[in-house]
Design a protein around this motif. Sequence first.
Motif, PDB file in Angstrom:
ATOM      1  N   TYR A 166      69.576  -5.866  21.730  1.00 38.79           N
ATOM      2  CA  TYR A 166      70.413  -5.267  22.455  1.00 38.79           C
ATOM      3  C   TYR A 166      69.747  -3.675  22.762  1.00 38.79           C
ATOM      4  O   TYR A 166      69.009  -3.270  22.185  1.00 38.79           O
ATOM      5  CB  TYR A 166      71.749  -4.766  21.817  1.00 38.79           C
ATOM      6  CG  TYR A 166      72.560  -6.095  21.522  1.00 38.79           C
ATOM      7  CD1 TYR A 166      73.243  -6.809  22.485  1.00 38.79           C
ATOM      8  CD2 TYR A 166      72.691  -6.733  20.246  1.00 38.79           C
ATOM      9  CE1 TYR A 166      73.865  -8.090  22.298  1.00 38.79           C
ATOM     10  CE2 TYR A 166      73.478  -7.877  19.937  1.00 38.79           C
ATOM     11  CZ  TYR A 166      73.760  -8.809  21.245  1.00 38.79           C
ATOM     12  OH  TYR A 166      74.662  -9.682  20.806  1.00 38.79           O
ATOM     13  N   TYR A 183      70.354   0.042  23.738  1.00 40.58           N
ATOM     14  CA  TYR A 183      71.368   1.241  23.663  1.00 40.58           C
ATOM     15  C   TYR A 183      70.820   2.413  24.071  1.00 40.58           C
ATOM     16  O   TYR A 183      69.875   2.908  23.756  1.00 40.58           O
ATOM     17  CB  TYR A 183      71.502   1.637  22.393  1.00 40.58           C
ATOM     18  CG  TYR A 183      72.387   0.228  21.606  1.00 40.58           C
ATOM     19  CD1 TYR A 183      73.882  -0.032  21.717  1.00 40.58           C
ATOM     20  CD2 TYR A 183      71.687  -0.405  20.405  1.00 40.58           C
ATOM     21  CE1 TYR A 183      74.494  -1.005  21.218  1.00 40.58           C
ATOM     22  CE2 TYR A 183      72.509  -1.425  20.049  1.00 40.58           C
ATOM     23  CZ  TYR A 183      73.499  -1.879  20.368  1.00 40.58           C
ATOM     24  OH  TYR A 183      74.494  -2.960  19.819  1.00 40.58           O
ATOM     25  N   LEU A 194      74.105   7.537  24.708  1.00 44.66           N
ATOM     26  CA  LEU A 194      75.250   6.640  24.878  1.00 44.66           C
ATOM     27  C   LEU A 194      76.342   7.027  24.059  1.00 44.66           C
ATOM     28  O   LEU A 194      75.825   7.073  22.639  1.00 44.66           O
ATOM     29  CB  LEU A 194      74.722   4.895  24.754  1.00 44.66           C
ATOM     30  CG  LEU A 194      75.791   4.239  24.570  1.00 44.66           C
ATOM     31  CD1 LEU A 194      76.503   3.804  26.254  1.00 44.66           C
ATOM     32  CD2 LEU A 194      75.565   2.922  24.298  1.00 44.66           C
ATOM     33  N   PRO A 195      77.230   7.366  24.292  1.00 46.01           N
ATOM     34  CA  PRO A 195      78.556   7.851  23.392  1.00 46.01           C
ATOM     35  C   PRO A 195      78.659   6.632  22.328  1.00 46.01           C
ATOM     36  O   PRO A 195      78.868   5.493  22.613  1.00 46.01           O
ATOM     37  CB  PRO A 195      79.783   8.033  24.237  1.00 46.01           C
ATOM     38  CG  PRO A 195      79.192   8.239  25.598  1.00 46.01           C
ATOM     39  CD  PRO A 195      78.029   7.502  25.794  1.00 46.01           C
ATOM     40  N   GLN A 196      78.820   7.099  21.331  1.00 47.44           N
ATOM     41  CA  GLN A 196      79.218   6.007  20.144  1.00 47.44           C
ATOM     42  C   GLN A 196      80.928   5.583  20.464  1.00 47.44           C
ATOM     43  O   GLN A 196      81.738   6.637  20.451  1.00 47.44           O
ATOM     44  CB  GLN A 196      79.159   6.721  18.652  1.00 47.44           C
ATOM     45  CG  GLN A 196      77.615   7.162  18.506  1.00 47.44           C
ATOM     46  CD  GLN A 196      76.629   5.807  18.418  1.00 47.44           C
ATOM     47  OE1 GLN A 196      76.943   4.835  18.024  1.00 47.44           O
ATOM     48  NE2 GLN A 196      75.635   6.076  19.042  1.00 47.44           N
ATOM     49  N   GLN A 197      81.035   4.299  20.068  1.00 50.60           N
ATOM     50  CA  GLN A 197      82.560   4.112  20.216  1.00 50.60           C
ATOM     51  C   GLN A 197      83.110   3.633  18.896  1.00 50.60           C
ATOM     52  O   GLN A 197      82.536   3.457  17.782  1.00 50.60           O
ATOM     53  CB  GLN A 197      82.405   2.537  21.161  1.00 50.60           C
ATOM     54  CG  GLN A 197      82.002   3.066  22.223  1.00 50.60           C
ATOM     55  CD  GLN A 197      81.946   1.594  23.222  1.00 50.60           C
ATOM     56  OE1 GLN A 197      82.994   0.953  23.102  1.00 50.60           O
ATOM     57  NE2 GLN A 197      81.173   1.637  24.318  1.00 50.60           N
TER      58      GLN A 197
END
Length: 182
Positions: free
Chosen positions: A173, A175, A179-182
Motif C-alpha cells: 500500500y 501512504y 497523509l492525515p492519520q485516520q
Amino acid sequence: MTNLFEAVANTLKVKLDNEPKSPLHVGEVMSCWVYVAMMDEASIFMQAGVNMTTDDELLDMLKDSIEQCDKQSTKLKDFMKTEGVHLPNVSEPRPNSDPNSVPLGVKLTDDEIANGVSIKTASAIIACATGASQSIRTDLGTIWVDFLSEKLLFGTSLKTLLIKRGWIKVPPYYYPPGLPQQ
C-alpha cells in the motif's frame, strides 16, 4: 443496463457495412500476430494447469479460459488467413495427465496457477486495448472490442476467485507523506 462494450461494438458493426477494406497496416498485423501467439501459449499454460490441480473451482476457471483463448485465437486466425497474414508458430497442446502423478518439485500450486492466469488475462486486456487503439479498419477494431469485453468479464470472475481463496497478489500500500492519520 446496456453494456458499454456491446454498444460500441454495435456502432462499429453498423459503420462496418459501408467501409471500404484497405490493407492492414503493419501495426494491425503485429497486434494480430502477437495476440494469436498470446492466446495459443496461454491455452497451453491452462492445459498444464488442468494437469496439475484437483481444485474444482480452479479447474472450471481454467476450462473457461481455455475455451475463451481457443475461440479468440480461432477467430483472429480466420481473419488473418483471409487477409493473407502468416500465423505464428506456437507450442503443441498438452496431453491430459493425472494431477496426482505430477512430481512435487515440478507441480505448480493452485495459487501459482491462478496467478499465472491472472497475469495472462491482464496482458491480454492490455493487448486488446492496444490493438483497438491502433486499428484503422473498423472490422478489426470490432474484433478487438469484442475480445476486450470478454477478457474484462473473465478477469472479473477470476479476481473474485483469487480474493475468495486468498491467492490475490496485492502490491504494498502507498501512504503519501503528510497523509492525515485516520
